[in-house]
Scaffold this active site. Structure first.
Site, PDB file in Angstrom:
ATOM      1  N   SER A 180       0.839  -1.191   0.000  1.00 54.34           N
ATOM      2  CA  SER A 180       0.000   0.000   0.000  1.00 54.34           C
ATOM      3  C   SER A 180       0.876   1.244   0.000  1.00 54.34           C
ATOM      4  O   SER A 180       2.032   1.220   0.437  1.00 54.34           O
ATOM      5  CB  SER A 180      -0.895   0.014   1.249  1.00 54.34           C
ATOM      6  OG  SER A 180      -1.478   1.276   1.482  1.00 54.34           O
ATOM      7  N   TYR A 193      -2.250  -1.223  10.331  1.00 56.57           N
ATOM      8  CA  TYR A 193      -2.374  -1.584   8.914  1.00 56.57           C
ATOM      9  C   TYR A 193      -1.135  -1.155   8.136  1.00 56.57           C
ATOM     10  O   TYR A 193      -0.537  -1.950   7.394  1.00 56.57           O
ATOM     11  CB  TYR A 193      -3.624  -0.914   8.339  1.00 56.57           C
ATOM     12  CG  TYR A 193      -3.770  -1.029   6.840  1.00 56.57           C
ATOM     13  CD1 TYR A 193      -4.321  -2.163   6.265  1.00 56.57           C
ATOM     14  CD2 TYR A 193      -3.390   0.021   6.001  1.00 56.57           C
ATOM     15  CE1 TYR A 193      -4.473  -2.269   4.883  1.00 56.57           C
ATOM     16  CE2 TYR A 193      -3.532  -0.070   4.621  1.00 56.57           C
ATOM     17  CZ  TYR A 193      -4.078  -1.219   4.068  1.00 56.57           C
ATOM     18  OH  TYR A 193      -4.216  -1.320   2.712  1.00 56.57           O
TER      19      TYR A 193
END
Length: 289
Positions: A180, A193
């Site tokens: 990401s 995350y």
């Protein structure tokens, strides 16, 4: 399925419970461009994809099928979404084996690979894509339970699937991991995350050097703000409405715009000299990664 990928900066406020459902999103994500014709890049390949029930995973599964691959879709419990994925894969003349279950358990990961091998006999492409995220303003609010769930889903499962799949991968196979943009710039409200996504980056680079002599390439894709069920299930309505408005392109991307990055890295003809690298479909954010 509409092929116009342009999105308004502001959407109608909406929220869902995790893991989220694609069919309940407004507007629905765009996961296929029917005008794009396949060219056999993955003809008769077997692709094992986690989280292909919706979002980026679904778009990857459909594009891979269009290019000639049969699909294994490992997902949690979003059965209606998974059925739509299967229907579109089969529409392009390929098989889709759907395997529901919880990838936070190593035994399930092993069993899913076993089922895939029983059905297809090999695995050519592994796409580690499934993930969870929880929006928390303060690190004090991240419980040990949440921390364990995030790490078990996002990075532990990648280790387990790679270990289980490797015996069935031949020279020329490919592994593509979903990291990401948060691995590069961090995220104040997604600390755990972002930490897993940074781990995936290091995992990708390390595994690529470990497997290079086996002829198995390992790369990653680092999406920015993409319109998927995870977004509406993770954030409040105000954040969802503004999702993607802060990148240079001023809107979130569609899954169909991300899937070609996975195809490029999965195709040995196109990316045979690429391993340990990351592609950044993120709307123009420069991350120097």
């Amino acid at each position: 399925m509409q092929k116009n990928t342009e999105q308004k900066v502001i959407r109608e406020p909406q929220e869902q419970e995790l893991p989220g459902s694609e069919k309940d999103m407004n507007p629905n994500p765009v996961f296929d461009n029917p005008d794009r014709k396949g060219s056999g890049k993955l003809q008769n390949k077997i692709a094992f994809i986690t989280g292909a029930d919706s979002g980026i995973g679904r778009a990857v599964a459909v594009l891979f099928a269009k290019e000639g691959a049969d699909i294994i879709n490992v997902y949690l419990n979003e059965h209606e979404d998974a059925k739509v994925t299967s229907e579109h894969v089969e529409r392009y003349g390929r098989k889709c084996l759907s395997i529901p279950g919880d990838i936070t358990h190593e035994d399930f990961c092993k069993e899913a690979v076993h089922q895939a091998i029983q059905e297809f006999g090999k695995i050519d492409i592994l796409v580690n894509n499934a993930a969870v995220q929880f929006d928390q303003k303060n690190i004090e609010d991240i419980t040990t339970e949440q921390l364990q769930k995030t790490f078990h889903t996002n990075i532990f499962a990648m280790f387990w699937f790679v270990k289980a799949v490797l015996p069935y991968m031949a020279k020329g196979s490919a592994i593509v991991n979903s990291t990401s943009v948060t691995a590069y710039r961090g995220s104040a409200s997604l600390i755990d995350y972002a930490s897993t996504k940074g781990s995936i980056l290091a995992f990708t680079r390390s595994l690529s050097t470990n497997l290079v002599e086996k002829g198995i390439r390992v790369n990653a894709v680092a999406p920015g703000p993409i319109w998927t069920p995870l977004i509406v299930a993770s954030f409040d309505a105000e954040k969802v409405a503004k999702h993607g408005s802060d990148v240079p392109m001023k809107h979130s991307g569609q899954p169909v715009e991300v899937a070609p990055s996975y195809l490029f890295l999965a195709c040995n003809d196109d990316s045979s000299y690429i391993t340990g690298q990351v592609i950044h479909p993120n709307g123009g954010e420069i991350v120097n990664g």
